[in-house]
Design a protein around this motif. Sequence first.
Motif, mmCIF file in Angstrom:
data_model
loop_
_atom_site.group_PDB
_atom_site.id
_atom_site.type_symbol
_atom_site.label_atom_id
_atom_site.label_comp_id
_atom_site.label_asym_id
_atom_site.label_seq_id
_atom_site.Cartn_x
_atom_site.Cartn_y
_atom_site.Cartn_z
ATOM 1 N N GLY A 27 -41.375 35.331 10.248
ATOM 2 C CA GLY A 27 -42.437 36.154 10.791
ATOM 3 C C GLY A 27 -42.862 35.542 12.161
ATOM 4 N N ALA A 28 -43.265 36.490 13.014
ATOM 5 C CA ALA A 28 -44.026 35.886 14.194
ATOM 6 C C ALA A 28 -45.029 36.938 14.868
ATOM 7 N N THR A 29 -45.960 36.718 15.454
ATOM 8 C CA THR A 29 -46.875 37.451 16.497
ATOM 9 C C THR A 29 -46.412 37.460 17.872
ATOM 10 N N ILE A 30 -46.442 38.277 18.431
ATOM 11 C CA ILE A 30 -45.922 38.278 19.921
ATOM 12 C C ILE A 30 -46.972 39.194 20.576
ATOM 13 N N LEU A 31 -47.703 38.528 21.599
ATOM 14 C CA LEU A 31 -48.881 39.216 22.328
ATOM 15 C C LEU A 31 -48.399 39.163 23.762
ATOM 16 N N ASP A 32 -48.882 40.339 24.508
ATOM 17 C CA ASP A 32 -48.782 40.339 25.907
ATOM 18 C C ASP A 32 -49.792 39.353 26.499
ATOM 19 N N ALA A 33 -49.375 38.763 27.665
ATOM 20 C CA ALA A 33 -50.414 37.603 28.338
ATOM 21 C C ALA A 33 -50.066 37.867 29.799
ATOM 22 N N LYS A 34 -51.128 37.284 30.447
ATOM 23 C CA LYS A 34 -51.017 36.902 31.726
ATOM 24 C C LYS A 34 -51.391 35.560 31.966
ATOM 25 N N GLY A 35 -50.631 34.782 33.045
ATOM 26 C CA GLY A 35 -50.936 33.619 33.312
ATOM 27 C C GLY A 35 -50.543 33.082 34.594
ATOM 28 N N ILE A 64 -46.173 33.459 18.620
ATOM 29 C CA ILE A 64 -46.763 32.429 17.700
ATOM 30 C C ILE A 64 -46.202 32.622 16.303
ATOM 31 N N THR A 65 -45.836 31.417 15.503
ATOM 32 C CA THR A 65 -45.409 31.561 14.191
ATOM 33 C C THR A 65 -45.758 30.131 13.468
ATOM 34 N N VAL A 66 -45.748 30.192 12.405
ATOM 35 C CA VAL A 66 -46.222 28.929 11.408
ATOM 36 C C VAL A 66 -45.003 28.970 10.490
ATOM 37 N N VAL A 67 -44.615 27.371 10.539
ATOM 38 C CA VAL A 67 -43.434 27.168 9.780
ATOM 39 C C VAL A 67 -43.619 25.788 9.048
ATOM 40 N N ASP A 68 -42.708 25.649 8.104
ATOM 41 C CA ASP A 68 -42.868 24.106 7.340
ATOM 42 C C ASP A 68 -42.639 23.026 8.456
ATOM 43 N N ASP A 69 -43.303 21.915 8.215
ATOM 44 C CA ASP A 69 -43.066 20.782 9.006
ATOM 45 C C ASP A 69 -41.729 20.205 9.363
ATOM 46 N N GLY A 70 -40.639 20.506 8.379
ATOM 47 C CA GLY A 70 -39.484 20.416 8.324
ATOM 48 C C GLY A 70 -38.488 21.073 9.338
ATOM 49 N N ASP A 71 -38.967 22.394 9.758
ATOM 50 C CA ASP A 71 -38.595 23.277 10.431
ATOM 51 C C ASP A 71 -38.911 23.277 12.066
#
Length: 115
Positions: A27-35, A64-71
């Motif tokens: 899974g991942a979260t995708i947000l619109d942004a300006k920068g 944004i995503t959260v993964v195990d350290d080995g990944d």
Amino acid sequence: MKRIEAIIASEKVNAVNEALKKAGVGGATILDAKGRGKGEKPRVAGGRGTSAHLAEFSVRANVITVVDDGDVDRVIKAILDAASTGSAGDGKIFVSSVGEAVDIGSKKRSQSGMV
């Protein structure tokens, strides 16, 4: 666990999303942004199209995503392969540690593995 946050050009979102799926990211979260940063600023046409100016911000996406350290290395490579053009302004990837995660539905807590 590691939180991987990638700031990328918004036109690369679909390619990065597919690359993350192929890398096994659940899974991942995708947000619109300006920068703003080193990349070329976009030109914006005036109201009647008779003038143009440089925009202060570029349109970006925050993945944004959260993964195990080995990944971590595999996920970073997937993002780089999908988003990099070799130009300034391609974006940044940030990696930070996650001490704990809680699944809201199951109420399970995890300190070392994914919930």
